[in-house]
Write an enzyme that holds these catalytic residues in place. Structure first.
Site, mmCIF file in Angstrom:
data_model
loop_
_atom_site.group_PDB
_atom_site.id
_atom_site.type_symbol
_atom_site.label_atom_id
_atom_site.label_comp_id
_atom_site.label_asym_id
_atom_site.label_seq_id
_atom_site.Cartn_x
_atom_site.Cartn_y
_atom_site.Cartn_z
ATOM 1 N N TYR A 1 0.839 -1.207 0.000
ATOM 2 C CA TYR A 1 0.000 0.000 0.000
ATOM 3 C C TYR A 1 0.874 1.256 0.000
ATOM 4 O O TYR A 1 0.647 2.185 -0.787
ATOM 5 C CB TYR A 1 -0.926 -0.025 1.215
ATOM 6 C CG TYR A 1 -1.803 1.189 1.347
ATOM 7 C CD1 TYR A 1 -2.815 1.453 0.427
ATOM 8 C CD2 TYR A 1 -1.619 2.090 2.403
ATOM 9 C CE1 TYR A 1 -3.620 2.567 0.548
ATOM 10 C CE2 TYR A 1 -2.426 3.207 2.534
ATOM 11 C CZ TYR A 1 -3.422 3.444 1.608
ATOM 12 O OH TYR A 1 -4.221 4.554 1.732
ATOM 13 N N GLU B 1 -12.027 5.668 4.506
ATOM 14 C CA GLU B 1 -11.489 6.479 5.601
ATOM 15 C C GLU B 1 -12.528 6.624 6.710
ATOM 16 O O GLU B 1 -12.185 6.604 7.897
ATOM 17 C CB GLU B 1 -11.022 7.849 5.109
ATOM 18 C CG GLU B 1 -9.820 7.815 4.188
ATOM 19 C CD GLU B 1 -8.533 7.301 4.819
ATOM 20 O OE1 GLU B 1 -8.452 7.188 6.061
ATOM 21 O OE2 GLU B 1 -7.599 6.996 4.054
ATOM 22 N N TRP C 1 -5.769 1.206 10.159
ATOM 23 C CA TRP C 1 -5.913 1.162 8.709
ATOM 24 C C TRP C 1 -5.723 -0.257 8.181
ATOM 25 O O TRP C 1 -6.364 -0.646 7.213
ATOM 26 C CB TRP C 1 -4.946 2.136 8.041
ATOM 27 C CG TRP C 1 -5.070 2.110 6.550
ATOM 28 C CD1 TRP C 1 -4.134 1.696 5.662
ATOM 29 C CD2 TRP C 1 -6.223 2.489 5.771
ATOM 30 N NE1 TRP C 1 -4.632 1.795 4.377
ATOM 31 C CE2 TRP C 1 -5.918 2.278 4.431
ATOM 32 C CE3 TRP C 1 -7.489 2.972 6.105
ATOM 33 C CZ2 TRP C 1 -6.820 2.537 3.402
ATOM 34 C CZ3 TRP C 1 -8.388 3.233 5.078
ATOM 35 C CH2 TRP C 1 -8.048 3.017 3.745
#
Length: 189
Positions: free
Chosen positions: A27, A49, A57
């Site tokens: 990522y 988000e 995350w």
């Protein structure tokens, strides 16, 4: 992790968080901080988000394909047509985060965005990209909120977008390349 760039197992310098798992390496290297354009792509990032709020995350990243399957690849027009039956389906879907407020916000946001002109979300979000901001030296220099993210959150809320505060807006700005928060020395910034 706080600090400057660190060497990964492949010898390349990265932001400290970008070396902790294979998922984060991929990522960090290929996606985080790269410019994202297009209403559907930005709707996906905005939604993810929001789902991340209060969670790590990595939890969202590892469920991303589940989210895409559950939310029709985040095509605004398709999600805007979701019904109460879809809400029930989503709240039972173990491949996503089954938080009623976040599911409802995502569905409501799609309905709101379906009424916007094509490209309007992209234009609005990118209008808050700060100019001339330097890369942080260390992760300790990375803010959680900025004047721009506060203004972006207010603008989105004013237009009917739910579950987006200044911190979520700043995370969106980081992920979508509006700001470059790769620490100095990171080869990917």
């Amino acid at each position: 992790m706080t600090g400057g760039a660190v060497k990964g197992v492949d010898g390349r310098l990265r932001c400290p968080w970008g070396t902790s798992t294979e998922d984060y390496v991929a990522y960090h290297d290929a996606e985080w901080g790269r410019p994202v354009h297009g209403d559907d792509a930005l709707f996906e990032r905005l939604s993810l988000e929001a789902f991340q709020s209060g969670l790590s995350w990595i939890t969202i990243l590892r469920r991303r394909e589940g989210f895409r399957a559950a939310f029709a690849s985040f095509h605004i027009a398709k999600v805007a047509e979701f019904t109460d039956a879809d809400r029930v389906r989503l709240l039972a879907d173990e491949s996503i985060i089954r938080n009623r407020a976040k599911v409802d916000a995502t569905m409501a946001n799609a309905v709101a965005l379906a009424g916007w002109a094509p490209g309007e979300l992209d234009e609005l979000i990118w209008s808050y990209a700060p100019q001339g901001r330097r890369r942080p030296k260390t992760t300790a220099d990375v803010p959680a909120v900025t004047d721009e993210s506060t203004a972006l959150a207010k603008a989105l809320k004013k237009r009917g977008i739910r579950f987006v505060g200044p911190t979520t807006a700043y995370a969106l700005m980081q992920a979508c390349g509006l700001v470059n928060d790769h620490v100095a020395g990171c080869e990917f910034g």
